[in-house]
Design a protein around this motif. Structure first.
Motif, PDB file in Angstrom:
ATOM      1  N   GLU A  89      -1.114 -19.563  -0.730  1.00  0.00           N
ATOM      2  CA  GLU A  89      -0.292 -18.534  -0.138  1.00  0.00           C
ATOM      3  C   GLU A  89      -0.245 -17.202  -0.990  1.00  0.00           C
ATOM      4  OE1 GLU A  89       1.783 -22.567   0.992  1.00  0.00           O
ATOM      5  OE2 GLU A  89       0.791 -21.653  -0.834  1.00  0.00           O
ATOM      6  N   ALA A  90      -0.712 -17.389  -2.191  1.00  0.00           N
ATOM      7  CA  ALA A  90      -0.971 -16.171  -3.061  1.00  0.00           C
ATOM      8  C   ALA A  90      -1.584 -15.078  -2.410  1.00  0.00           C
ATOM      9  CB  ALA A  90      -1.701 -16.406  -4.393  1.00  0.00           C
ATOM     10  N   ARG A  91      -2.661 -15.315  -1.566  1.00  0.00           N
ATOM     11  CA  ARG A  91      -3.487 -14.415  -0.792  1.00  0.00           C
ATOM     12  C   ARG A  91      -2.546 -13.532   0.088  1.00  0.00           C
ATOM     13  NH1 ARG A  91      -9.087 -15.071   2.553  1.00  0.00           N
ATOM     14  NH2 ARG A  91      -9.091 -12.724   3.260  1.00  0.00           N
ATOM     15  N   GLY A  92      -1.647 -14.453   0.802  1.00  0.00           N
ATOM     16  CA  GLY A  92      -0.779 -13.638   1.711  1.00  0.00           C
ATOM     17  C   GLY A  92       0.223 -12.701   0.825  1.00  0.00           C
ATOM     18  N   LEU A  93       0.727 -13.183  -0.203  1.00  0.00           N
ATOM     19  CA  LEU A  93       1.581 -12.299  -1.036  1.00  0.00           C
ATOM     20  C   LEU A  93       0.889 -11.228  -1.512  1.00  0.00           C
ATOM     21  CD1 LEU A  93       4.224 -12.040  -2.639  1.00  0.00           C
ATOM     22  CD2 LEU A  93       2.949 -13.296  -4.476  1.00  0.00           C
ATOM     23  N   ALA A  94      -0.201 -11.316  -2.065  1.00  0.00           N
ATOM     24  CA  ALA A  94      -1.034 -10.010  -2.478  1.00  0.00           C
ATOM     25  C   ALA A  94      -1.230  -9.092  -1.298  1.00  0.00           C
ATOM     26  CB  ALA A  94      -2.571 -10.458  -3.124  1.00  0.00           C
ATOM     27  N   GLU A  95      -1.566  -9.364  -0.295  1.00  0.00           N
ATOM     28  CA  GLU A  95      -1.899  -8.616   1.026  1.00  0.00           C
ATOM     29  C   GLU A  95      -0.692  -7.976   1.309  1.00  0.00           C
ATOM     30  OE1 GLU A  95      -3.385 -11.281   3.669  1.00  0.00           O
ATOM     31  OE2 GLU A  95      -5.631 -10.918   3.263  1.00  0.00           O
ATOM     32  N   GLU A  96       0.488  -8.528   1.549  1.00  0.00           N
ATOM     33  CA  GLU A  96       1.685  -8.194   2.071  1.00  0.00           C
ATOM     34  C   GLU A  96       2.245  -6.774   0.984  1.00  0.00           C
ATOM     35  OE1 GLU A  96       3.633 -11.520   4.642  1.00  0.00           O
ATOM     36  OE2 GLU A  96       4.162 -11.500   2.538  1.00  0.00           O
ATOM     37  N   THR A  97       1.876  -7.089  -0.384  1.00  0.00           N
ATOM     38  CA  THR A  97       2.223  -6.205  -1.262  1.00  0.00           C
ATOM     39  C   THR A  97       1.712  -5.157  -1.661  1.00  0.00           C
ATOM     40  OG1 THR A  97       1.868  -7.806  -3.131  1.00  0.00           O
ATOM     41  CG2 THR A  97       4.313  -7.989  -2.299  1.00  0.00           C
ATOM     42  N   LEU A  98       0.134  -5.433  -1.464  1.00  0.00           N
ATOM     43  CA  LEU A  98      -0.779  -4.240  -2.126  1.00  0.00           C
ATOM     44  C   LEU A  98      -1.474  -3.521  -1.088  1.00  0.00           C
ATOM     45  CD1 LEU A  98      -2.814  -6.680  -4.589  1.00  0.00           C
ATOM     46  CD2 LEU A  98      -0.717  -4.924  -4.993  1.00  0.00           C
ATOM     47  N   TYR A  99      -1.651  -3.982   0.331  1.00  0.00           N
ATOM     48  CA  TYR A  99      -2.253  -3.169   1.364  1.00  0.00           C
ATOM     49  C   TYR A  99      -1.466  -1.999   1.631  1.00  0.00           C
ATOM     50  CZ  TYR A  99      -5.827  -6.722   2.790  1.00  0.00           C
ATOM     51  OH  TYR A  99      -6.804  -7.449   2.821  1.00  0.00           O
ATOM     52  N   PRO A 100      -0.071  -1.938   1.525  1.00  0.00           N
ATOM     53  CA  PRO A 100       0.532  -0.845   1.901  1.00  0.00           C
ATOM     54  C   PRO A 100       0.353   0.204   1.037  1.00  0.00           C
ATOM     55  CG  PRO A 100       2.272  -2.694   2.210  1.00  0.00           C
ATOM     56  CD  PRO A 100       0.999  -3.198   1.633  1.00  0.00           C
ATOM     57  N   LEU A 101       0.028   0.044  -0.340  1.00  0.00           N
ATOM     58  CA  LEU A 101      -0.236   0.912  -1.355  1.00  0.00           C
ATOM     59  C   LEU A 101      -1.616   1.573  -1.073  1.00  0.00           C
ATOM     60  CD1 LEU A 101       1.397  -0.616  -4.543  1.00  0.00           C
ATOM     61  CD2 LEU A 101       2.051   0.957  -3.039  1.00  0.00           C
ATOM     62  N   TRP A 102      -2.606   0.596  -0.808  1.00  0.00           N
ATOM     63  CA  TRP A 102      -3.883   1.105  -0.386  1.00  0.00           C
ATOM     64  C   TRP A 102      -3.973   1.982   0.828  1.00  0.00           C
ATOM     65  CZ3 TRP A 102      -5.508  -4.487  -1.278  1.00  0.00           C
ATOM     66  CH2 TRP A 102      -5.945  -4.580  -2.526  1.00  0.00           C
ATOM     67  N   ASN A 103      -2.924   1.617   2.076  1.00  0.00           N
ATOM     68  CA  ASN A 103      -2.927   2.626   2.864  1.00  0.00           C
ATOM     69  C   ASN A 103      -2.097   3.807   2.587  1.00  0.00           C
ATOM     70  OD1 ASN A 103      -3.978   0.809   4.827  1.00  0.00           O
ATOM     71  ND2 ASN A 103      -2.027  -0.379   4.931  1.00  0.00           N
ATOM     72  N   LEU A 104      -1.672   4.120   1.375  1.00  0.00           N
ATOM     73  CA  LEU A 104      -0.907   5.149   0.964  1.00  0.00           C
ATOM     74  C   LEU A 104      -2.219   5.979   0.120  1.00  0.00           C
ATOM     75  CD1 LEU A 104       2.559   4.510  -0.265  1.00  0.00           C
ATOM     76  CD2 LEU A 104       2.079   5.698   1.693  1.00  0.00           C
ATOM     77  N   GLY A 105      -3.214   5.536   0.107  1.00  0.00           N
ATOM     78  CA  GLY A 105      -4.413   6.322  -0.899  1.00  0.00           C
ATOM     79  C   GLY A 105      -4.200   6.084  -2.362  1.00  0.00           C
ATOM     80  N   LEU A 106      -3.276   5.148  -2.798  1.00  0.00           N
ATOM     81  CA  LEU A 106      -3.097   5.022  -4.295  1.00  0.00           C
ATOM     82  C   LEU A 106      -4.520   3.683  -4.715  1.00  0.00           C
ATOM     83  CD1 LEU A 106       0.605   4.429  -4.427  1.00  0.00           C
ATOM     84  CD2 LEU A 106      -0.958   6.385  -4.424  1.00  0.00           C
ATOM     85  N   ASP A 107      -4.735   4.007  -5.995  1.00  0.00           N
ATOM     86  CA  ASP A 107      -5.766   3.121  -6.703  1.00  0.00           C
ATOM     87  C   ASP A 107      -5.150   2.111  -7.311  1.00  0.00           C
ATOM     88  OD1 ASP A 107      -8.114   4.787  -5.801  1.00  0.00           O
ATOM     89  OD2 ASP A 107      -7.696   6.101  -7.622  1.00  0.00           O
ATOM     90  N   LEU A 108      -5.321   0.816  -7.076  1.00  0.00           N
ATOM     91  CA  LEU A 108      -5.003  -0.240  -7.633  1.00  0.00           C
ATOM     92  C   LEU A 108      -6.005  -1.188  -8.272  1.00  0.00           C
ATOM     93  CD1 LEU A 108      -3.122  -1.592  -4.485  1.00  0.00           C
ATOM     94  CD2 LEU A 108      -2.020  -0.177  -6.468  1.00  0.00           C
ATOM     95  N   GLY A 109      -5.384  -1.748  -9.463  1.00  0.00           N
ATOM     96  CA  GLY A 109      -6.353  -2.740 -10.102  1.00  0.00           C
ATOM     97  C   GLY A 109      -5.288  -3.950 -10.252  1.00  0.00           C
ATOM     98  N   HIS A 110      -5.652  -5.155  -9.554  1.00  0.00           N
ATOM     99  CA  HIS A 110      -4.780  -6.460  -9.683  1.00  0.00           C
ATOM    100  C   HIS A 110      -5.654  -7.683 -10.028  1.00  0.00           C
ATOM    101  CE1 HIS A 110      -6.413  -7.135  -5.709  1.00  0.00           C
ATOM    102  NE2 HIS A 110      -5.758  -8.488  -6.000  1.00  0.00           N
ATOM    103  N   ALA A 111      -4.883  -8.465 -10.599  1.00  0.00           N
ATOM    104  CA  ALA A 111      -5.402  -9.923 -10.589  1.00  0.00           C
ATOM    105  C   ALA A 111      -4.512 -10.922 -10.594  1.00  0.00           C
ATOM    106  CB  ALA A 111      -5.685  -9.908 -12.081  1.00  0.00           C
ATOM    107  N   VAL A 112      -4.803 -11.905 -10.023  1.00  0.00           N
ATOM    108  CA  VAL A 112      -3.756 -13.132  -9.617  1.00  0.00           C
ATOM    109  C   VAL A 112      -4.404 -14.279 -10.535  1.00  0.00           C
ATOM    110  CG1 VAL A 112      -3.067 -15.140  -7.853  1.00  0.00           C
ATOM    111  CG2 VAL A 112      -3.664 -12.360  -7.321  1.00  0.00           C
TER     112      VAL A 112
END
Length: 311
Positions: free
Chosen positions: A96-119
């Motif tokens: 389920e970690a993948r769904g958590l990452a998608e739900e929390t990170l995709y909206p930031l990518w849609n805002l055009g922000l640069d992200l670096g993340h690790a699980v």
């Protein structure tokens, strides 16, 4: 899984960024990095609360924590900085970690922000930091955001006792080698590099990392409390770094992207925004650059003094 382009959390962050940009356009730099960092913190806390995957993970006793690392962990986010995040689990990373990452990170990518993340798990972080000094460095800047705080505390306890104490001396040698034994690239003094140039933010970061590796220091202010820096030295360091961060935020706003090189045309735009005007035959740009060079020279001097005394 389908993720909407914007949720309540990202809409709030978008509004905060608009307000920050408006203040910068009016010449009010204030503590933009603090304000922006708080806004992003608020986004993650709200996004995790709204996350269906997050609720499912908690119900299944898969505890997790969101941890800020890098410049985000240091509370130094500038307008176009990377937002570096660690999503932390304990025994193993569940599906389920993948769904958590998608739900929390995709909206930031849609805002055009640069992200670096690790699980990663606590064991992953401990093992990687013992062999990879980039990961080691990121954990020294780690800061809890939301989720299970005991999990974050478990990570930091293991890192400090199993890695930092054993590898601190070798890390310092690695960092000194990477920095050229404490000297920064002088770059172009008339068009200074605010991050990697001589007296730039990287000199400040290195001083903090040295301090954390050599002494029982968790927060930059501990350098003063422990007597490693005098009260005046810490205040001067903090003042200069705040100024460089303010300049960097204005540069990001004017450039519309991550940028650390203060070119001539940006200096002309920025000087009046920061409140500089012509005075006593000295142009606004000259006065602005004089203060910036003075601040960066102070950071460089304090960094070199620390290296000379402790390395």
């Amino acid at each position: 899984m389908a993720v909407s382009n914007e949720n309540a959390a990202s809409a709030a962050l978008k509004a905060e960024r608009f307000l920050i940009c408006s203040l910068l356009d009016l010449g009010d730099s204030g503590d933009v990095s603090d304000v922006y960092t708080e806004a992003v913190d608020g986004y993650f806390r709200r996004a995790v609360q709204e996350s269906l995957s997050g609720r499912e993970l908690f119900q299944r006793k898969h505890n997790f924590a969101f941890v800020a690392v890098g410049g985000y962990g240091r509370r130094e986010l500038c307008l176009e900085s990377d937002i570096d995040l660690l999503i932390l689990f304990d025994g193993k990373v569940p599906d389920e970690a993948r769904g958590l990452a998608e739900e929390t990170l995709y909206p930031l990518w849609n805002l055009g922000l640069d992200l670096g993340h690790a699980v990663r798990t606590v064991s992953d972080c401990t093992n990687l930091s013992s062999v990879d000094y980039e990961v080691f460095t990121s954990l020294m800047d780690a800061r809890f955001l939301c989720g299970e705080s005991p999990l974050y505390l478990k990570l930091m306890d293991r890192f400090e006792n199993r890695v930092l104490r054993k590898k601190g001396a070798s890390y310092v040698r690695w960092l000194a080698d990477r920095n050229g034994a404490g000297s920064s690239d002088p770059g172009h003094p008339m068009e200074p590099d605010l991050k990697n140039g001589s007296g730039g933010l990287r000199d400040y970061h290195s001083l903090i990392w040295y301090g954390k590796a050599l002494f029982p220091v968790r927060d930059p202010r501990d350098l003063e409390f422990s007597g490693i820096l005098s009260h005046w030295e810490y205040q001067e360091l903090n003042r200069c770094v705040r100024f460089v961060l303010a300049v960097r935020n204005h540069l990001h706003r004017l450039s519309g992207r991550r940028n650390d090189r203060l070119h001539f045309h940006r200096q002309l735009q920025m000087a009046p925004l920061l409140g500089y005007g012509d005075r006593d035959g000295i142009s606004s740009v000259e006065r602005f650059l004089g203060d910036l060079h003075s601040a960066m020279a102070s950071v460089k001097s304090l960094h070199r003094a620390f290296v000379s005394a402790h390395l």
